[in-house]
Design a protein around this motif. Structure first.
Motif, PDB file in Angstrom:
ATOM      1  N   VAL A 185     -46.633  15.523  25.424  1.00  0.00           N
ATOM      2  CA  VAL A 185     -45.333  15.032  26.074  1.00  0.00           C
ATOM      3  C   VAL A 185     -45.499  14.349  27.403  1.00  0.00           C
ATOM      4  CG1 VAL A 185     -43.135  15.675  26.562  1.00  0.00           C
ATOM      5  CG2 VAL A 185     -43.683  16.094  24.242  1.00  0.00           C
ATOM      6  N   ALA A 186     -46.135  15.171  28.028  1.00  0.00           N
ATOM      7  CA  ALA A 186     -46.538  14.784  29.566  1.00  0.00           C
ATOM      8  C   ALA A 186     -47.182  13.647  29.816  1.00  0.00           C
ATOM      9  CB  ALA A 186     -47.181  16.043  30.268  1.00  0.00           C
ATOM     10  N   ALA A 187     -48.288  13.444  28.987  1.00  0.00           N
ATOM     11  CA  ALA A 187     -49.325  12.070  28.975  1.00  0.00           C
ATOM     12  C   ALA A 187     -48.218  11.229  28.499  1.00  0.00           C
ATOM     13  CB  ALA A 187     -50.153  12.437  28.115  1.00  0.00           C
ATOM     14  N   VAL A 188     -47.588  11.110  27.156  1.00  0.00           N
ATOM     15  CA  VAL A 188     -46.991  10.020  27.019  1.00  0.00           C
ATOM     16  C   VAL A 188     -45.770   9.684  27.777  1.00  0.00           C
ATOM     17  CG1 VAL A 188     -45.270   9.018  24.969  1.00  0.00           C
ATOM     18  CG2 VAL A 188     -47.360  10.541  24.666  1.00  0.00           C
ATOM     19  N   ALA A 189     -45.093  10.683  28.519  1.00  0.00           N
ATOM     20  CA  ALA A 189     -43.938  10.254  29.595  1.00  0.00           C
ATOM     21  C   ALA A 189     -44.681   9.529  30.632  1.00  0.00           C
ATOM     22  CB  ALA A 189     -43.418  11.479  29.853  1.00  0.00           C
TER      23      ALA A 189
ATOM     24  N   GLN B 145     -42.420   9.383  18.211  1.00  0.00           N
ATOM     25  CA  GLN B 145     -41.672   8.127  17.686  1.00  0.00           C
ATOM     26  C   GLN B 145     -40.208   8.436  18.122  1.00  0.00           C
ATOM     27  OE1 GLN B 145     -43.749   9.600  15.706  1.00  0.00           O
ATOM     28  NE2 GLN B 145     -45.067   8.095  14.714  1.00  0.00           N
ATOM     29  N   THR B 146     -39.758   9.784  17.763  1.00  0.00           N
ATOM     30  CA  THR B 146     -38.333   9.849  17.914  1.00  0.00           C
ATOM     31  C   THR B 146     -38.026  10.401  19.341  1.00  0.00           C
ATOM     32  OG1 THR B 146     -38.567  12.007  16.847  1.00  0.00           O
ATOM     33  CG2 THR B 146     -37.557  10.195  15.740  1.00  0.00           C
TER      34      THR B 146
ATOM     35  N   PHE C 100     -39.251   3.642  24.454  1.00  0.00           N
ATOM     36  CA  PHE C 100     -40.078   2.333  24.065  1.00  0.00           C
ATOM     37  C   PHE C 100     -39.032   1.284  23.896  1.00  0.00           C
ATOM     38  CE2 PHE C 100     -43.303   5.190  22.309  1.00  0.00           C
ATOM     39  CZ  PHE C 100     -44.538   4.845  22.565  1.00  0.00           C
ATOM     40  N   ARG C 101     -37.748   1.568  23.390  1.00  0.00           N
ATOM     41  CA  ARG C 101     -36.709   0.565  23.129  1.00  0.00           C
ATOM     42  C   ARG C 101     -36.552  -0.316  24.655  1.00  0.00           C
ATOM     43  NH1 ARG C 101     -32.676   3.289  21.506  1.00  0.00           N
ATOM     44  NH2 ARG C 101     -34.064   3.858  19.748  1.00  0.00           N
ATOM     45  N   ALA C 102     -36.478   0.562  25.460  1.00  0.00           N
ATOM     46  CA  ALA C 102     -36.062   0.127  26.648  1.00  0.00           C
ATOM     47  C   ALA C 102     -37.258  -0.791  27.412  1.00  0.00           C
ATOM     48  CB  ALA C 102     -35.728   1.355  27.873  1.00  0.00           C
ATOM     49  N   LEU C 103     -38.611  -0.346  27.179  1.00  0.00           N
ATOM     50  CA  LEU C 103     -39.790  -1.341  27.347  1.00  0.00           C
ATOM     51  C   LEU C 103     -39.444  -2.580  26.736  1.00  0.00           C
ATOM     52  CD1 LEU C 103     -42.734   1.316  27.754  1.00  0.00           C
ATOM     53  CD2 LEU C 103     -42.135  -0.307  29.472  1.00  0.00           C
TER      54      LEU C 103
ATOM     55  N   VAL D 231     -51.421   1.230  12.107  1.00  0.00           N
ATOM     56  CA  VAL D 231     -50.027   1.918  12.009  1.00  0.00           C
ATOM     57  C   VAL D 231     -49.397   2.274  13.250  1.00  0.00           C
ATOM     58  CG1 VAL D 231     -48.499   3.509  10.770  1.00  0.00           C
ATOM     59  CG2 VAL D 231     -50.141   2.073   9.359  1.00  0.00           C
ATOM     60  N   TYR D 232     -50.368   3.124  13.642  1.00  0.00           N
ATOM     61  CA  TYR D 232     -49.794   4.003  15.064  1.00  0.00           C
ATOM     62  C   TYR D 232     -49.598   2.732  15.936  1.00  0.00           C
ATOM     63  CZ  TYR D 232     -51.315   5.116  19.706  1.00  0.00           C
ATOM     64  OH  TYR D 232     -51.409   5.439  21.137  1.00  0.00           O
ATOM     65  N   GLN D 233     -50.630   1.769  16.113  1.00  0.00           N
ATOM     66  CA  GLN D 233     -50.375   0.757  17.510  1.00  0.00           C
ATOM     67  C   GLN D 233     -49.164   0.034  17.193  1.00  0.00           C
ATOM     68  OE1 GLN D 233     -53.819  -0.597  19.501  1.00  0.00           O
ATOM     69  NE2 GLN D 233     -55.057   1.183  18.800  1.00  0.00           N
ATOM     70  N   GLY D 234     -49.116  -0.393  15.661  1.00  0.00           N
ATOM     71  CA  GLY D 234     -48.060  -1.554  15.420  1.00  0.00           C
ATOM     72  C   GLY D 234     -46.828  -0.690  15.458  1.00  0.00           C
ATOM     73  N   SER D 235     -46.763   0.672  15.349  1.00  0.00           N
ATOM     74  CA  SER D 235     -45.358   1.129  15.260  1.00  0.00           C
ATOM     75  C   SER D 235     -44.770   1.307  16.734  1.00  0.00           C
ATOM     76  CB  SER D 235     -45.461   2.757  14.587  1.00  0.00           C
ATOM     77  OG  SER D 235     -46.177   3.410  15.710  1.00  0.00           O
ATOM     78  N   MET D 236     -45.803   1.320  17.583  1.00  0.00           N
ATOM     79  CA  MET D 236     -45.419   1.276  19.279  1.00  0.00           C
ATOM     80  C   MET D 236     -44.539  -0.150  19.514  1.00  0.00           C
ATOM     81  SD  MET D 236     -47.925   3.095  21.421  1.00  0.00           S
ATOM     82  CE  MET D 236     -49.850   2.322  20.884  1.00  0.00           C
TER      83      MET D 236
END
Length: 328
Positions: free
Chosen positions: A31-35, A76-77, A83-86, A123-128
């Motif tokens: 979580v820290a890294a993704v944030a 993802q959730t 992600f949506r804001a980006l 799938v991971y990269q496309g899902s972003m």
DNA sequence: ATAAGTCAAGCCGGG
DNA sequence: CCCGGCTTGACTTAT
């Protein structure tokens, strides 16, 4: 025509590639890294917009172990709104983004396990990109893969796997000609079989070709992109580093070669990814040349922020990422 | 504080 | 037969 550069901005005091070792995996570290990565990515895109650099390749490590079984966290959730804001920022400013999944993604491997893991990575990269709510013009750029001693078989294995990709992934995958195994000609044959768009790399083409002149190669590759579904054709641009091993990218933009390349376009539109060591510095020089020649829009009129943005309010608590700090 | 060694994953070809 | 290179270096441990 948009100009971009890959993954890293050397003038930025944050990194969008925070990660950690598999052995030290925890949800907390994830979580820290993704944030941190998403926050840095936002600043990076803002810097690009201010400079007029409207194309960007994002790094594959935004979510560490994003396709690894160790990572069962519902990022993802948890990060859906970020992600949506980006994505909204990207769309609002006319940015183009892509990913370049790394060399471990090999769709034409004879090993079913490698193929499965490769698809999971796509799938991971496309899902972003999906979470950003971007359309099919945001691409996942890969190579054909290995040769395995039989070019035709290797190509047809790629085609067979491509046909089985989840539709959301297949809509984004594009194939780049490489400099040793699969030339533009091979890729065009693959396009004939599958419809996959071909992302042209001029430098790879210089290293491996069948005598096609650059202007012809550009036209052939561009024709594999559907104007609306795929968008303006993307390409990678680089040139040979002088006095270095053949195939090594130049350290900074060779301006005369670049001007010569632009002349070969004869009006064709591409979004150019500059695969050049010094990253945004060369991208800015390329953009300046484009503006001189009328191929890019004018410089933005608003205030241009300094090269290194000030830290966000309330920012880096632990002296991480302080590149030139002598604070101690 | 800095440097060295290592890190999820594949493949090819040079030395 | 090992190692560098590949779109990109960063983390971890030793010194």
């Amino acid at each position: 025509m948009k100009i971009g550069y890959p993954c890293v901005n050397e003038a930025m005091d944050c990194s969008a590639a925070n990660t950690f070792r598999l052995a030290s995996y925890s949800d907390e570290r994830l979580v820290a890294a993704v944030a941190a990565n998403l926050a840095c990515l936002r600043r990076l895109l803002e810097w690009n917009v201010a400079q007029g650099l409207l194309f960007f390749r994002m790094g594959s490590g935004i979510v560490p172990f994003g396709s690894h079984p160790v990572n069962t966290f519902p990022w993802q959730t948890r990060f859906g709104s970020e992600f949506r804001a980006l994505g909204q920022y990207i769309k609002a400013h006319g940015l183009r983004v892509s990913f370049h999944p790394d060399q471990f993604v090999v769709l034409n491997s004879p090993d079913a396990h490698i193929v499965r893991r490769s698809v999971e990575e796509l799938v991971y990269q496309g899902s972003m990109l999906d979470l950003m709510e971007l359309d099919g013009t945001a691409k996942l750029q890969i190579h054909v893969g290995g040769l395995y001693g039989d070019r035709e078989l290797a190509l047809s294995r790629f085609a067979a796997v491509y046909a089985t990709l989840p539709a959301a992934v297949r809509a984004r995958v594009v194939v780049e000609n490489d400099d040793r195994l699969f030339s533009l000609r091979d890729c065009l044959a693959l396009h004939q079989q599958t419809g996959v768009p071909i992302l042209f790399d001029n430098f790879h083409h210089e290293c491996l070709n069948h005598g096609e002149p650059m202007a012809d190669a550009l036209r052939l590759a561009a024709a594999t992109w559907h104007p609306t579904a795929d968008g303006v054709p993307m390409m990678d641009y680089s040139s040979q580093a002088p006095a270095e091993r053949k195939g090594k990218h130049t350290v900074s933009l060779a301006e005369e070669l670049f001007r010569g390349f632009l002349a070969e376009l004869h009006g064709l539109d591409f979004d150019l990814m500059l695969e050049i060591k010094d990253k945004e510095a060369s991208a800015l020089r390329a953009l300046a040349i484009l503006r001189e020649t009328g191929l890019a829009g004018p410089a933005p009129t608003g205030p241009v922020p300094p090269l290194a943005l000030p830290p966000a309010p309330g920012a880096p608590p632990k002296g991480k990422r302080q590149k030139n700090s002598h604070a101690a």
